[in-house]
Design a protein around this motif. Structure first.
Motif, PDB file in Angstrom:
ATOM      1  N   TYR A  38      -6.403   3.244  -3.608  1.00 34.58           N
ATOM      2  CA  TYR A  38      -5.405   2.457  -2.891  1.00 34.58           C
ATOM      3  C   TYR A  38      -5.837   2.205  -1.452  1.00 34.58           C
ATOM      4  O   TYR A  38      -5.636   1.115  -0.912  1.00 34.58           O
ATOM      5  N   VAL A  39      -6.433   3.235  -0.829  1.00 36.24           N
ATOM      6  CA  VAL A  39      -6.865   3.068   0.572  1.00 36.24           C
ATOM      7  C   VAL A  39      -7.931   1.980   0.657  1.00 36.24           C
ATOM      8  O   VAL A  39      -7.870   1.096   1.528  1.00 36.24           O
TER       9      VAL A  39
ATOM     10  N   PHE B 214       0.837  -1.211   0.000  1.00 37.23           N
ATOM     11  CA  PHE B 214       0.000   0.000   0.000  1.00 37.23           C
ATOM     12  C   PHE B 214       0.871   1.260   0.000  1.00 37.23           C
ATOM     13  O   PHE B 214       0.623   2.195  -0.786  1.00 37.23           O
TER      14      PHE B 214
ATOM     15  N   VAL C 126       3.371  10.210  -9.747  1.00 38.06           N
ATOM     16  CA  VAL C 126       2.487  10.593 -10.843  1.00 38.06           C
ATOM     17  C   VAL C 126       2.242  12.096 -10.828  1.00 38.06           C
ATOM     18  O   VAL C 126       2.174  12.750 -11.860  1.00 38.06           O
TER      19      VAL C 126
ATOM     20  N   PHE D 244      -3.211  -2.449  -7.389  1.00 34.40           N
ATOM     21  CA  PHE D 244      -1.860  -1.999  -7.067  1.00 34.40           C
ATOM     22  C   PHE D 244      -0.959  -2.093  -8.295  1.00 34.40           C
ATOM     23  O   PHE D 244      -0.114  -1.238  -8.522  1.00 34.40           O
ATOM     24  N   MET D 245      -1.125  -3.156  -9.088  1.00 30.00           N
ATOM     25  CA  MET D 245      -0.262  -3.345 -10.262  1.00 30.00           C
ATOM     26  C   MET D 245      -0.892  -2.762 -11.520  1.00 30.00           C
ATOM     27  O   MET D 245      -0.362  -2.923 -12.611  1.00 30.00           O
ATOM     28  N   HIS D 246      -2.048  -2.144 -11.389  1.00 27.29           N
ATOM     29  CA  HIS D 246      -2.676  -1.365 -12.451  1.00 27.29           C
ATOM     30  C   HIS D 246      -3.110  -2.154 -13.673  1.00 27.29           C
ATOM     31  O   HIS D 246      -3.258  -1.592 -14.756  1.00 27.29           O
TER      32      HIS D 246
ATOM     33  N   LEU E  22       5.920  -2.439  -9.195  1.00 25.18           N
ATOM     34  CA  LEU E  22       5.395  -3.701  -9.741  1.00 25.18           C
ATOM     35  C   LEU E  22       6.116  -4.889  -9.115  1.00 25.18           C
ATOM     36  O   LEU E  22       5.495  -5.880  -8.727  1.00 25.18           O
TER      37      LEU E  22
ATOM     38  N   HIS F  23      -0.671   5.428 -21.266  1.00 21.81           N
ATOM     39  CA  HIS F  23      -0.075   6.671 -20.828  1.00 21.81           C
ATOM     40  C   HIS F  23      -1.096   7.478 -20.036  1.00 21.81           C
ATOM     41  O   HIS F  23      -0.822   7.950 -18.931  1.00 21.81           O
TER      42      HIS F  23
ATOM     43  N   ASN G 134       1.770   7.098  -6.440  1.00 19.71           N
ATOM     44  CA  ASN G 134       0.751   8.133  -6.517  1.00 19.71           C
ATOM     45  C   ASN G 134       1.371   9.529  -6.477  1.00 19.71           C
ATOM     46  O   ASN G 134       0.959  10.433  -7.202  1.00 19.71           O
TER      47      ASN G 134
ATOM     48  N   THR H 138      -2.037   5.669 -16.567  1.00 20.10           N
ATOM     49  CA  THR H 138      -1.076   5.651 -15.476  1.00 20.10           C
ATOM     50  C   THR H 138      -0.711   7.054 -15.014  1.00 20.10           C
ATOM     51  O   THR H 138       0.107   7.213 -14.140  1.00 20.10           O
ATOM     52  N   HIS H 139      -1.286   8.049 -15.634  1.00 19.49           N
ATOM     53  CA  HIS H 139      -0.975   9.397 -15.176  1.00 19.49           C
ATOM     54  C   HIS H 139      -2.105  10.021 -14.374  1.00 19.49           C
ATOM     55  O   HIS H 139      -2.212  11.218 -14.256  1.00 19.49           O
ATOM     56  N   HIS H 140      -2.948   9.149 -13.847  1.00 20.79           N
ATOM     57  CA  HIS H 140      -3.954   9.631 -12.904  1.00 20.79           C
ATOM     58  C   HIS H 140      -3.576   9.172 -11.518  1.00 20.79           C
ATOM     59  O   HIS H 140      -3.088   8.066 -11.329  1.00 20.79           O
ATOM     60  N   ALA H 141      -3.809  10.011 -10.542  1.00 16.52           N
ATOM     61  CA  ALA H 141      -3.567   9.618  -9.163  1.00 16.52           C
ATOM     62  C   ALA H 141      -4.729   8.747  -8.677  1.00 16.52           C
ATOM     63  O   ALA H 141      -5.869   8.935  -9.086  1.00 16.52           O
ATOM     64  N   HIS H 142      -4.393   7.762  -7.831  1.00  9.55           N
ATOM     65  CA  HIS H 142      -5.405   6.804  -7.391  1.00  9.55           C
ATOM     66  C   HIS H 142      -5.442   6.700  -5.869  1.00  9.55           C
ATOM     67  O   HIS H 142      -5.673   5.623  -5.334  1.00  9.55           O
ATOM     68  N   GLY H 143      -5.209   7.796  -5.172  1.00  6.69           N
ATOM     69  CA  GLY H 143      -5.082   7.751  -3.716  1.00  6.69           C
ATOM     70  C   GLY H 143      -6.200   7.010  -2.994  1.00  6.69           C
ATOM     71  O   GLY H 143      -5.950   6.054  -2.270  1.00  6.69           O
TER      72      GLY H 143
END
Lengths: 209, 131
Positions: free
Chosen positions: B23-24, A77, A87, B69-71, A190, B12, A84, B15-20
């Motif tokens: 993740y929580v 996490f 990015v 997590f690994m997108h 990864l 591209h 994050n 993967t250029h967005h934040a995912h805060g």
């Protein structure tokens, strides 16, 4: 001034990132198969000696595995949180989150070391070094052979993973990556997630059956 | 392909967005599932179900890690294909090995194991072969 991260044989940074990510996934797939070989060995001997495996699994302390699972999941996490920040282009915060993840990795290894020394004292060792008096059944020493092989190989991956996290984390903190190019942060993440993913399967098979 | 945009561009963007927050949520789900799998191993279940339940929970946790997590959720094309292919080989390697072991005849199994001859059974004098 820093050098451009774009290698000369790539047209643009987007294609380079795509190739890098693809290469990493190929490597991760080969890692999955490396562990699968051990899991297949586990499946065979668990099938042949199911009673001995169940008893041997009960002979080891479950809480070590439970705490280590929580540590690894949480470290995954914090690695994700590091990406994050990368990015968004916050290299310093990425470095911070990766440092937290490395601390979790060290905690994991420390707990594993305590657990190993416990096995050494009890004589729960592989092959002919097995001298655990409470469980003398055919197949019991095989459980511990596989236990040390699987957790040992996983431990090596933890050491490699935390080294990569440390190197990439320091580079990120020094501002090597930008919001436009942070693929190394992603690839280090990864690898760490794969280490976590493998442990997610090791935990029930070793500790809970 | 339904989407005309090239794969590299799609990745591209993804993967250029934040995912805060995402993740929580995944982290909490993983912790809950870890506690559930531990609790499930403590309760009494009929034979064989312990492993099935533990593995199902592990697969759910693994899917959460791989997808979010690994997108893999955000990515398209080759990366997903590689991962799915490796899973297919995992299934082949473990599945065929178990099938082999489950269909052996008793002499092929080591003494003391499931599916072997009973103790002493293999020690009897072998039948005399005709000269």
């Amino acid at each position: 001034m820093q050098a451009s991260p774009l290698a000369h044989h790539f047209e643009n940074i987007e294609k380079q990132s795509h190739a890098e990510r693809l290469g990493m996934w190929l490597f991760l797939a080969s890692e999955v198969l490396l562990f699968t070989a051990l899991f297949a060995a586990y499946a065979v001997y668990r099938y042949l000696y199911s009673d001995a495996f169940a008893e041997a699994s009960r002979a080891i302390e479950t809480w070590f595995g439970l705490v280590n699972t929580i540590i690894l999941v949480t470290s995954s996490f914090t690695v994700a949180l590091g990406l994050n920040e990368a990015v968004k282009g916050n290299g310093k915060k990425t470095g911070l989150w990766f440092a937290v993840s490395v601390a979790f990795a060290i905690a994991f290894l420390a707990l594993k070391a305590v657990e190993y020394s416990h096995h050494f004292q009890e004589g729960q060792l592989p092959g002919r070094y097995y001298s655990f008096h409470e469980l003398q059944a055919p197949g019991a020493s095989l459980f511990f052979s596989l236990y040390f092989l699987i957790t040992g190989l996983h431990g090596v991956h933890v050491i490699v993973g935390m080294t990569i996290l440390a190197v990439v984390g320091v580079k990120a903190a020094r501002g090597k990556y930008t919001a436009a190019y942070h693929t190394p942060v992603e690839l280090a993440g990864l690898y760490w997630h794969l280490v976590d993913l493998i442990w997610i399967f090791v935990f029930p098979l070793i500790y809970l059956v | 392909m339904a989407d005309p945009r090239p794969i590299a561009h799609e990745e591209h963007l993804a993967t250029h967005h934040a995912h805060g927050m995402r993740y929580v949520v995944v982290w909490i789900a993983l912790l809950v599932l870890t506690v559930v799998t531990y609790a499930a191993s403590r309760v009494h279940l009929p034979g064989g179900w312990h492993v099935a339940v533990a593995l199902l929970i592990a697969i759910a946790k693994g899917a959460l890690v791989a997808l979010f997590f690994m997108h893999l959720w955000d990515q398209r094309g080759a990366n997903r294909l590689i991962f799915v292919t490796s899973l297919a080989f995992v299934a082949l390697l473990i599945g065929l090995t178990i099938l082999d072991n489950a269909t052996r005849f008793p002499l092929a199994n080591p003494p003391g194991s499931a599916g072997a001859l009973p103790w002493g059974g293999a020690d009897r004098d072998p039948p005399k072969l005709p000269q």
